[in-house]
Design an enzyme around this catalytic site. Structure first.
Site, PDB file in Angstrom:
ATOM      1  N   HIS A 185       0.839  -1.208   0.000  1.00 17.78           N
ATOM      2  CA  HIS A 185       0.000   0.000   0.000  1.00 17.78           C
ATOM      3  C   HIS A 185       0.872   1.255   0.000  1.00 17.78           C
ATOM      4  O   HIS A 185       0.572   2.235  -0.686  1.00 17.78           O
ATOM      5  CB  HIS A 185      -0.865   0.047   1.264  1.00 17.78           C
ATOM      6  N   VAL A 220       4.444  -5.792  -4.419  1.00 11.92           N
ATOM      7  CA  VAL A 220       5.604  -5.751  -3.513  1.00 11.92           C
ATOM      8  C   VAL A 220       5.668  -7.107  -2.806  1.00 11.92           C
ATOM      9  O   VAL A 220       4.648  -7.619  -2.328  1.00 11.92           O
ATOM     10  CB  VAL A 220       5.479  -4.596  -2.500  1.00 11.92           C
TER      11      VAL A 220
END
Ligand code: PAF
Length: 283
Positions: A37, A176
């Site tokens: 995020h 990620v």
């Protein structure tokens, strides 16, 4: 950093920013923030004058028996992380303000929502698109940032933006991963240490698919079959789907070259995880 809870207030604030010529970057989240995020917030920070992060666990995108009640809620640390990552404003609405009694409109994208995730979670994407449409109307973004990990979600949102003629640029940010390859997800915290170890097979299967596609000796169908078999044989893994499909429509590849995406979903213990990888098939 401002914290706003009321939809009317965010609409007014975003309107003022737009009228004063600022560009708005929107990062929609359900909280329980991790580096994935924060990479979206960083990308928005680098490109936009005003960055709005939203934190809202959206009940409409959870089906019966799913983890809405258990979904991690970590508001205090999320706000600290948003501040440190450079959000200008965090919007944290209450469920009753987002879905006022009597509201009866659903934004539904046909077709692409009915396959893959949509087969296992039939009401999920209607919940996502309805919420994202509302967030777009409230925050008036120039750009909205989404992670590649939710690949199908992003393709659906792109479709919705195009179909509804919104001037919102959808920005894809790479998945990620933890140092050992596990894609970051708020749901990883449900995994026991043993399950977390078992979950590493998801990224390995995708890495292997990537290598096989680049080597150019196997068809998308053959790679897909191999992925499914590896997952079926992996300890602690209950695969839901593993496919190699055309990267925009998510339909089976009609040719044996070009851009594809490998998508998979599997249960590890009681936790359902998804992951994907863009593949390039040599001509
Ligand atoms: O990807 C998510 O976290 C959610 O589906 C989203 C886009 C914030 C909508 O609730």
């Amino acid at each position: 950093m401002d914290i706003v809870q009321n939809p009317t207030d965010i609409q007014q604030c975003a309107g003022e920013r737009r009228r004063s010529g600022q560009t708005i970057g929107l990062v929609p989240t359900m909280g329980a923030l991790h580096q994935g995020h924060l990479s979206l917030v960083a990308a928005a920070r680098a490109a936009c004058d005003f960055v709005i992060t939203t934190i809202f666990v959206n009940p409409k995108q959870f089906g019966p028996g799913e983890d809405f009640e258990d979904y991690p809620r970590t508001m205090e640390s999320d706000l600290d992380l948003c501040r440190a990552a450079g959000s200008d404003l965090v919007f944290t609405p209450a469920v009753c303000d987002m879905y006022v009694p009597g509201s009866s409109t659903t934004v539904e994208v046909a077709g692409i929502t009915e396959i893959l995730e949509g087969q296992s979670r039939p009401t999920h994407f209607d919940g996502v698109t309805t919420l994202v449409a509302k967030l777009f109307n409230m925050t008036l973004p120039d750009r909205a940032y989404f992670g590649q990990k939710d690949y199908q979600q992003q393709m659906i949102i792109r479709r919705m933006v195009s179909d509804l003629n919104w001037h919102v640029e959808i920005i894809n940010c790479p998945t990620v991963r933890e140092p050992d390859g596990l894609a970051m997800s708020s749901r990883n915290r449900y995994l026991s240490p043993v399950e977390r170890d078992q979950a590493l097979i998801l990224n390995r299967v995708l890495e292997q698919a990537d290598q096989l596609a680049a080597a150019g000796q196997m068809s998308p169908q053959e790679i897909q079959t191999g992925m499914a078999e590896t997952l079926r044989n992996a300890e602690g893994i209950e695969p839901d789907y593993a496919v190699v499909v055309e990267s925009e429509s998510l339909q089976p590849m009609e040719k044996n070259f070009g851009c594809a995406v490998a998508l998979l979903a599997a249960r590890v213990g009681r936790t359902r995880l998804i992951d994907n990888r863009i593949l390039t098939f040599a001509e």
